[in-house]
Design a protein around this motif. Structure first.
Motif, PDB file in Angstrom:
ATOM      1  N   PHE A   1       0.856  -1.188   0.000  1.00  0.00           N
ATOM      2  CA  PHE A   1       0.000   0.000   0.000  1.00  0.00           C
ATOM      3  C   PHE A   1       0.890   1.234   0.000  1.00  0.00           C
ATOM      4  CE2 PHE A   1      -2.271   3.328   2.491  1.00  0.00           C
ATOM      5  CZ  PHE A   1      -3.216   3.639   1.503  1.00  0.00           C
ATOM      6  N   HIS A   2       0.578   2.191  -0.871  1.00  0.00           N
ATOM      7  CA  HIS A   2       1.376   3.404  -1.022  1.00  0.00           C
ATOM      8  C   HIS A   2       0.490   4.621  -0.736  1.00  0.00           C
ATOM      9  CE1 HIS A   2       4.684   1.127  -2.987  1.00  0.00           C
ATOM     10  NE2 HIS A   2       3.680   0.346  -3.324  1.00  0.00           N
ATOM     11  N   PRO A   3       0.689   5.277   0.409  1.00  0.00           N
ATOM     12  CA  PRO A   3      -0.201   6.366   0.809  1.00  0.00           C
ATOM     13  C   PRO A   3       0.090   7.709   0.144  1.00  0.00           C
ATOM     14  CG  PRO A   3       1.455   5.993   2.501  1.00  0.00           C
ATOM     15  CD  PRO A   3       1.668   4.938   1.454  1.00  0.00           C
ATOM     16  N   GLY A   4       1.154   7.801  -0.660  1.00  0.00           N
ATOM     17  CA  GLY A   4       1.519   9.084  -1.269  1.00  0.00           C
ATOM     18  C   GLY A   4       0.658   9.443  -2.455  1.00  0.00           C
ATOM     19  N   GLU A   5       1.232  10.181  -3.399  1.00  0.00           N
ATOM     20  CA  GLU A   5       0.540  10.576  -4.621  1.00  0.00           C
ATOM     21  C   GLU A   5       1.212   9.932  -5.822  1.00  0.00           C
ATOM     22  OE1 GLU A   5      -2.197  12.085  -5.001  1.00  0.00           O
ATOM     23  OE2 GLU A   5      -2.522  12.773  -2.946  1.00  0.00           O
ATOM     24  N   PRO A   6       0.464   9.149  -6.610  1.00  0.00           N
ATOM     25  CA  PRO A   6      -0.911   8.742  -6.347  1.00  0.00           C
ATOM     26  C   PRO A   6      -0.990   7.735  -5.213  1.00  0.00           C
ATOM     27  CG  PRO A   6      -0.084   7.587  -8.258  1.00  0.00           C
ATOM     28  CD  PRO A   6       0.995   8.566  -7.867  1.00  0.00           C
ATOM     29  N   CYS A   7      -2.147   7.722  -4.567  1.00  0.00           N
ATOM     30  CA  CYS A   7      -2.390   6.781  -3.477  1.00  0.00           C
ATOM     31  C   CYS A   7      -2.957   5.497  -4.082  1.00  0.00           C
ATOM     32  CB  CYS A   7      -3.384   7.400  -2.494  1.00  0.00           C
ATOM     33  SG  CYS A   7      -3.781   6.368  -1.076  1.00  0.00           S
ATOM     34  N   TYR A   8      -2.279   4.370  -3.839  1.00  0.00           N
ATOM     35  CA  TYR A   8      -2.744   3.132  -4.468  1.00  0.00           C
ATOM     36  C   TYR A   8      -2.315   1.914  -3.658  1.00  0.00           C
ATOM     37  CZ  TYR A   8       2.057   2.427  -6.189  1.00  0.00           C
ATOM     38  OH  TYR A   8       3.417   2.233  -6.272  1.00  0.00           O
ATOM     39  N   ALA A   9      -2.967   0.804  -3.960  1.00  0.00           N
ATOM     40  CA  ALA A   9      -2.608  -0.491  -3.375  1.00  0.00           C
ATOM     41  C   ALA A   9      -2.349  -1.467  -4.505  1.00  0.00           C
ATOM     42  CB  ALA A   9      -3.735  -1.003  -2.487  1.00  0.00           C
ATOM     43  N   ALA A  10      -1.392  -2.341  -4.299  1.00  0.00           N
ATOM     44  CA  ALA A  10      -1.120  -3.434  -5.235  1.00  0.00           C
ATOM     45  C   ALA A  10      -1.687  -4.709  -4.628  1.00  0.00           C
ATOM     46  CB  ALA A  10       0.382  -3.568  -5.473  1.00  0.00           C
ATOM     47  N   LEU A  11      -2.519  -5.389  -5.409  1.00  0.00           N
ATOM     48  CA  LEU A  11      -3.220  -6.576  -4.930  1.00  0.00           C
ATOM     49  C   LEU A  11      -2.917  -7.775  -5.807  1.00  0.00           C
ATOM     50  CD1 LEU A  11      -6.604  -4.713  -4.503  1.00  0.00           C
ATOM     51  CD2 LEU A  11      -5.241  -5.583  -2.598  1.00  0.00           C
TER      52      LEU A  11
END
Length: 412
Positions: A195-205
């Motif tokens: 999970f990456h809370p920065g910009e862009p904020c995204y999760a890898a699943l």
């Protein structure tokens, strides 16, 4: 009081009947349908930009005068003679696509609430190379991607909303992956990779396959043992959550995927919460597809969806709908009907007994009894949680029973 956002179908777009020689520049076959079709033409460049069926055409024409989404939803529900709740999910998803296509425009300051554009295929984001877009929603976009170096397929879930609501929605977005990170790994639950809370904020699943469970069981000829196995894996996933005191929050056939190896994976924890947590029960939205709505969440007089949250027994009912669908190929209550009729059936009509698979194999009575118990109208008559439902499912499957074939059916 905050004024609702107003949207308009700009006057420089015109709707024309589609002729055989017309070739629209942007097509969406899923929306186009069959029968009479129309082109949305941008008169500034005089080129077609979208293909529309009569339903899309009538929807867009509602916005010739600026109006709020809620007002449009009420009008469409009036025309369809159903409640707004019955069509809300479909209409709002379509509304978002029209905004992204530029066919509906925000008025004034509301333009700042438009979602960000999704990622570009080929773009490198962290350790992943972005692939094609899977789906866009109001606040998130899902992309196929591959991990650099290994080539492992993954799904990127990207937060895209901007504007006044973004901070609150972003908190819920981050909370989804905090909850997933706290779960013990399980083979039937989609795995959070990062999970990456920065910009862009995204999760890898983890890539969980391209077919929801219903599509996978409908497109292939499956034996009864295979259908029972798929049902058991779906139950195992929910039992794992319930064992750890977690409610999925949105149990239905689209959130159970089949991998290429036909293994079940539970996805989408955006509405999940901890059972018995009053704060989360009041702050996390409550989901559910209409056909999977438990009767206790349908207001008896209004036949509207209640704001009261569900519990483990509510999810047992939703699992009962899923199991019935897996075994018989059909959901237990009326499909593709107006919400009022569906809601009345869920609240008052007993679910039809699961008797035959689509391939003509007779479903053992013990399995049908388990599904029937899960679909009991009164929550206290159901299994307390998915754990007990799973135990009953395993105990009910008589592996030595000879299946009854379609040819024998007429003789019974």
């Amino acid at each position: 009081m905050t004024q609702p956002s107003l949207y308009v179908f700009p006057e420089y777009f015109e709707l024309h009947p589609l002729s055989e020689e017309d070739v629209p520049g942007v097509l969406d076959g899923s929306d186009a349908g069959t029968g009479e079709r129309f082109m949305v033409v941008d008169t500034r460049a005089h080129r077609s930009c979208y293909l529309a069926n009569p339903v899309i055409k009538s929807y867009l024409e509602l916005f010739r005068q600026p109006r709020a989404e809620a007002a449009a939803l009420e009008e469409l529900a009036r025309q369809a003679a159903c409640s707004p709740e019955a069509i809300a999910t479909t209409v709002r998803a379509f509304f978002l696509r029209m905004r992204r296509a530029g066919l509906l425009r925000s008025e004034g300051a509301d333009l700042r609430e438009e979602p960000n554009q999704a990622l570009t295929p080929g773009q490198v984001l962290g350790e992943y190379r972005v692939g094609e877009l899977i789906v866009e929603k109001a606040d998130v976009a899902l992309h196929h991607a591959r991990q650099l170096g290994t080539g492992m397929p993954v799904v990127l879930k990207v937060f895209v909303l901007q504007g006044p609501r973004a901070d609150r929605e972003r908190e819920l977005f981050a909370r989804e992956f905090s909850l997933m990170a706290g779960l013990a790994p399980h083979e039937n639950i989609c795995r959070l990779l990062s999970f990456h809370p920065g910009e862009p904020c995204y999760a890898a699943l983890e890539y969980a396959g391209g077919k929801p469970i219903r599509h996978g069981t409908a497109e292939a000829t499956l034996s009864l043992p295979e259908r029972v196995r798929i049902g058991a894996e779906a139950l195992t996933a929910l039992a794992h959550l319930h064992r750890h005191g977690v409610l999925h929050g949105d149990v239905h056939s689209r959130n159970f995927m089949l991998t290429d190896e036909r293994r079940v994976k539970l996805i989408d924890f955006g509405l999940s919460r901890r059972s018995g947590d009053a704060v989360e029960a009041s702050s996390v939205p409550h989901g559910g597809l209409p056909a999977f709505m438990p009767p206790e969440r349908i207001e008896p007089g209004k036949l509207s969806i209640s704001s009261r949250p569900g519990d483990m027994r509510s999810e047992v009912f939703q699992l009962g709908v899923l199991l019935h669908d897996i075994l018989t190929g059909r959901e237990p209550f009326a499909e593709k009907v107006l919400w009022r009729r569906l809601a009345q059936a869920i609240r008052s009509q007993p679910a039809p007994r699961a008797v035959w698979t689509p391939e003509g194999e007779r479903i053992p009575a013990a399995l049908a009894d388990v599904v029937e118990c899960a679909l009991a109208k009164a929550p206290e008559e159901r299994f307390p949680s998915a754990m007990e439902l799973l135990e009953a499912w395993r105990a009910a499957w008589p592996r030595t029973a000879r299946p009854v074939r379609a040819k024998e059916r007429a003789c019974l």
